[in-house]
Design an enzyme around this catalytic site. Sequence first.
Site, PDB file in Angstrom:
ATOM      1  N   HIS A  56      -2.525  10.115  -1.278  1.00 43.27           N
ATOM      2  CA  HIS A  56      -2.695   8.830  -1.938  1.00 43.27           C
ATOM      3  C   HIS A  56      -2.554   8.964  -3.454  1.00 43.27           C
ATOM      4  O   HIS A  56      -2.030   8.063  -4.123  1.00 43.27           O
ATOM      5  CB  HIS A  56      -4.061   8.228  -1.601  1.00 43.27           C
ATOM      6  CG  HIS A  56      -4.073   7.497  -0.292  1.00 43.27           C
ATOM      7  ND1 HIS A  56      -4.105   8.133   0.925  1.00 43.27           N
ATOM      8  CD2 HIS A  56      -4.023   6.163  -0.003  1.00 43.27           C
ATOM      9  CE1 HIS A  56      -4.093   7.229   1.889  1.00 43.27           C
ATOM     10  NE2 HIS A  56      -4.044   6.027   1.364  1.00 43.27           N
ATOM     11  N   ASP A 113       2.593 -14.535  13.517  1.00 42.22           N
ATOM     12  CA  ASP A 113       1.450 -15.247  12.942  1.00 42.22           C
ATOM     13  C   ASP A 113       0.479 -14.188  12.432  1.00 42.22           C
ATOM     14  O   ASP A 113      -0.170 -13.502  13.216  1.00 42.22           O
ATOM     15  CB  ASP A 113       0.798 -16.116  14.013  1.00 42.22           C
ATOM     16  CG  ASP A 113      -0.312 -16.998  13.468  1.00 42.22           C
ATOM     17  OD1 ASP A 113      -0.907 -16.631  12.427  1.00 42.22           O
ATOM     18  OD2 ASP A 113      -0.607 -18.032  14.088  1.00 42.22           O
ATOM     19  N   GLU A 156       0.830  -1.200   0.000  1.00 44.84           N
ATOM     20  CA  GLU A 156       0.000   0.000   0.000  1.00 44.84           C
ATOM     21  C   GLU A 156       0.867   1.254   0.000  1.00 44.84           C
ATOM     22  O   GLU A 156       1.508   1.580   1.003  1.00 44.84           O
ATOM     23  CB  GLU A 156      -0.923   0.025   1.224  1.00 44.84           C
ATOM     24  CG  GLU A 156      -1.809   1.252   1.262  1.00 44.84           C
ATOM     25  CD  GLU A 156      -2.650   1.351   2.515  1.00 44.84           C
ATOM     26  OE1 GLU A 156      -3.308   2.394   2.697  1.00 44.84           O
ATOM     27  OE2 GLU A 156      -2.655   0.396   3.318  1.00 44.84           O
ATOM     28  N   LYS A 162      -7.730 -16.077  17.442  1.00 47.36           N
ATOM     29  CA  LYS A 162      -7.687 -15.489  16.101  1.00 47.36           C
ATOM     30  C   LYS A 162      -9.038 -14.920  15.667  1.00 47.36           C
ATOM     31  O   LYS A 162      -9.374 -14.912  14.489  1.00 47.36           O
ATOM     32  CB  LYS A 162      -7.142 -16.499  15.088  1.00 47.36           C
ATOM     33  CG  LYS A 162      -5.702 -16.883  15.423  1.00 47.36           C
ATOM     34  CD  LYS A 162      -5.087 -17.887  14.507  1.00 47.36           C
ATOM     35  CE  LYS A 162      -3.645 -18.154  14.951  1.00 47.36           C
ATOM     36  NZ  LYS A 162      -2.994 -19.209  14.186  1.00 47.36           N
TER      37      LYS A 162
END
Length: 391
Positions: free
Chosen positions: A383, A292, A87, A218
């Site tokens: 952006h 993770d 990004e 999670k």
Amino acid sequence: MSPDRIPRDADNDYTRAAAQRRREFIEQRCGVSLEHTAQYSFDPAILPGNIENFTGVVQLPLGFAGPLRVNGEHAQGDFYVPMTTTEGTLIASYSRGMGITREAGGITTTVVDDAMQRSPVFVFEDARGARDFGDWVTANFEAIRAAAEATTRSGRLRDIEQYAASRMRYLRFNFTTGDAAGQNMTGKATYAACQWIRQHYPGTISHWFLSGNMDTDKKHSQLNTLRSRGKRVIAEVTLPRQLVEQRLRTTPEAMYAARKTSQLGGLMAGAVHNGVHPANGIAAVFIATGQDEANVAESHASLVFAEVTPAGDYYYSVTLPSLIVATYGGGTGLATQKECLQVMDCYGKGKAKKLAEIIAATVLCGEISLGAAVVSEEWVSSHDELGRNRP
């Protein structure tokens, strides 16, 4: 072997030759070239325990933001923070936040809690049986702890929360896990504790499951926001008015007004936390350092508080109640991930709380920078300048 089954080597599946056979298999069946996924610099022999069917690598861009100044109890000084992302503007935005907070004297960070959970559930004939079982668990905590800790060198059972519903008793085992994230460690230790419980409980247990899902592994949950999962770490800074006006091209009052308005919008939308975009920074650092990546689901939950001080400055804090990080084990020992941790002196034992403080400070920088960009109407233009990569 079935002609459509991915090739494996029963003797040693973690070699360059085994990976090449799998690439050729995929190329033949899918009609594509895996030229770039074949390019890597480490020995596949280091990968057992990290991946199966190793075939190659996916290369992601890596950049460094900083320097980030942290005034923590574990992280102290200036750090260059590795961030992996596709990004555009992300690293530039975090670097801007790091610049202004450094000029303000740095970010104060504090780890206030540390626990990893596994939550088995026990089922009984009726609610009274479940209640009596809970009383027995409380009375026998020391023996249960001994059974759990016999399976681990670094894990320690801190306490067991209990929750009653119908004829079930949900137990939430809270462990400290040293410098490992600890999900596997706590699973093994809790299983051993539950086996001891089954052998020694004098009453009748209808059945039980190792996970009753109250650890919400999670997955985001309000329980973890309140009770913590992983590291609960707080980052805070006071930005002098002059810095806000000169560097962020806005005012503390405008920043605070935007925060109040956005919190109302988030409430209307049913948002689960009031952060701006903590997942951006956390995911970028997680991928770079071998965490993770699925733990972003829990770790990104944030509690933001801001105010204009009596002196007219801007106080801003971010609380991450469920930041799950490791500096030892898992993916942290892989070649490039290890290097990224070493850049911050966060590889190995004794460094997990340091990494947690650095990540929390990084998140705060991203929150301030993006928040200011929205208020000063620079979000779209930045952006357009840095975030466009289209043919």
